[in-house]
Design an enzyme around this catalytic site. Sequence first.
Site, PDB file in Angstrom:
ATOM      1  N   TYR A 154      -8.324  -1.502   4.336  1.00 45.07           N
ATOM      2  CA  TYR A 154      -7.771  -2.216   3.185  1.00 45.07           C
ATOM      3  C   TYR A 154      -8.736  -3.234   2.575  1.00 45.07           C
ATOM      4  O   TYR A 154      -8.376  -3.973   1.669  1.00 45.07           O
ATOM      5  CB  TYR A 154      -6.472  -2.921   3.591  1.00 45.07           C
ATOM      6  CG  TYR A 154      -5.503  -3.146   2.452  1.00 45.07           C
ATOM      7  CD1 TYR A 154      -4.738  -2.097   1.950  1.00 45.07           C
ATOM      8  CD2 TYR A 154      -5.337  -4.406   1.887  1.00 45.07           C
ATOM      9  CE1 TYR A 154      -3.841  -2.299   0.907  1.00 45.07           C
ATOM     10  CE2 TYR A 154      -4.443  -4.620   0.842  1.00 45.07           C
ATOM     11  CZ  TYR A 154      -3.696  -3.561   0.356  1.00 45.07           C
ATOM     12  OH  TYR A 154      -2.815  -3.754  -0.672  1.00 45.07           O
ATOM     13  N   LYS A 161      -7.070  -8.470  -4.132  1.00 50.87           N
ATOM     14  CA  LYS A 161      -5.792  -9.183  -4.175  1.00 50.87           C
ATOM     15  C   LYS A 161      -5.996 -10.664  -3.869  1.00 50.87           C
ATOM     16  O   LYS A 161      -5.339 -11.532  -4.472  1.00 50.87           O
ATOM     17  CB  LYS A 161      -4.807  -8.560  -3.187  1.00 50.87           C
ATOM     18  CG  LYS A 161      -4.408  -7.124  -3.500  1.00 50.87           C
ATOM     19  CD  LYS A 161      -3.689  -7.012  -4.837  1.00 50.87           C
ATOM     20  CE  LYS A 161      -3.106  -5.617  -5.053  1.00 50.87           C
ATOM     21  NZ  LYS A 161      -2.409  -5.494  -6.345  1.00 50.87           N
ATOM     22  N   SER A 192       7.131   2.797  -1.378  1.00 50.22           N
ATOM     23  CA  SER A 192       6.590   3.220  -2.667  1.00 50.22           C
ATOM     24  C   SER A 192       5.626   4.369  -2.459  1.00 50.22           C
ATOM     25  O   SER A 192       5.294   4.739  -1.324  1.00 50.22           O
ATOM     26  CB  SER A 192       5.839   2.055  -3.328  1.00 50.22           C
ATOM     27  OG  SER A 192       4.723   1.685  -2.535  1.00 50.22           O
TER      28      SER A 192
END
Length: 276
Positions: A154, A161, A192
């Site tokens: 990530y 972010k 999602s």
Amino acid sequence: MTCGGQFQNKVALITGASRGIGRALAHTLGRGGATVVVNYKKNTDLAEKVVAGIEEVGGRGLAVQADVETVEGVHSLFARVRDEFGRLDHFVSNAAAGAFKNILDLKSHHLDRSYAMNLRPFVLGAQQAVPLMDAGGRIVALSSYGSTRAFPTYAALGSMKAAIESWVRYMALEFAPYSINVNGVSGGLIDSDSLEYFYGVPGIADRASVFDRVPKQRPGTAQEVADAITFLLSPGAEYITGQTMVVDGGLSVVAPPFFADTSAPLSLPAHPTGEK
């Protein structure tokens, strides 16, 4: 969430609004009476369905195709808003994408896209939005718990972010004199398409095992994140700016050893009975 018409006569722009959190937010704002600009990259059918849903609940929708990964796309999107409405009340930077790879496997084009898709549209979008908010307004950017926590594959997205949350603070400072509030919403494990994609990465942990670590013991929903954004756009959040609201079921407050890994007498009962 019931909005009770509190967004009547408001114009809201949401990037990446044809699915997921963006779609849920578009419907919620429409229910509150807003005119919602539904930005999408390429799936016209999905975007038009979102517009239809907005209109069914009492709002007005406008689908606008623009690839916000490009500078030209951002400018064309806001030019359309300016031409159609001449103003803007809410800008929500929601569109995102990233390469889920270990750091040593990242190529330069992965880094370029992480910046171009996640951070740049937020900053350029805010620059375009502020002149359209001559009566004040609200700007909200989507973040994630990867901004403050590190986990496999990530880095490229999480670092962007984190940068978004920093920009939120700086924008809040500069835009406050214009009666514009700027905030972020940081989602945890949200059910999602992105979650499905992330947990489909070869070698990643089984997602069911991760849910055991979340205090709420489940993923969040797109609607729950949309409700948090809706609050920040609402009159009730007038004195909130420069903040990032965390919507993660308590995930960011826990650390090992986890209750899920304990045994009697420490393991938590199904529900306390009140008896001593």
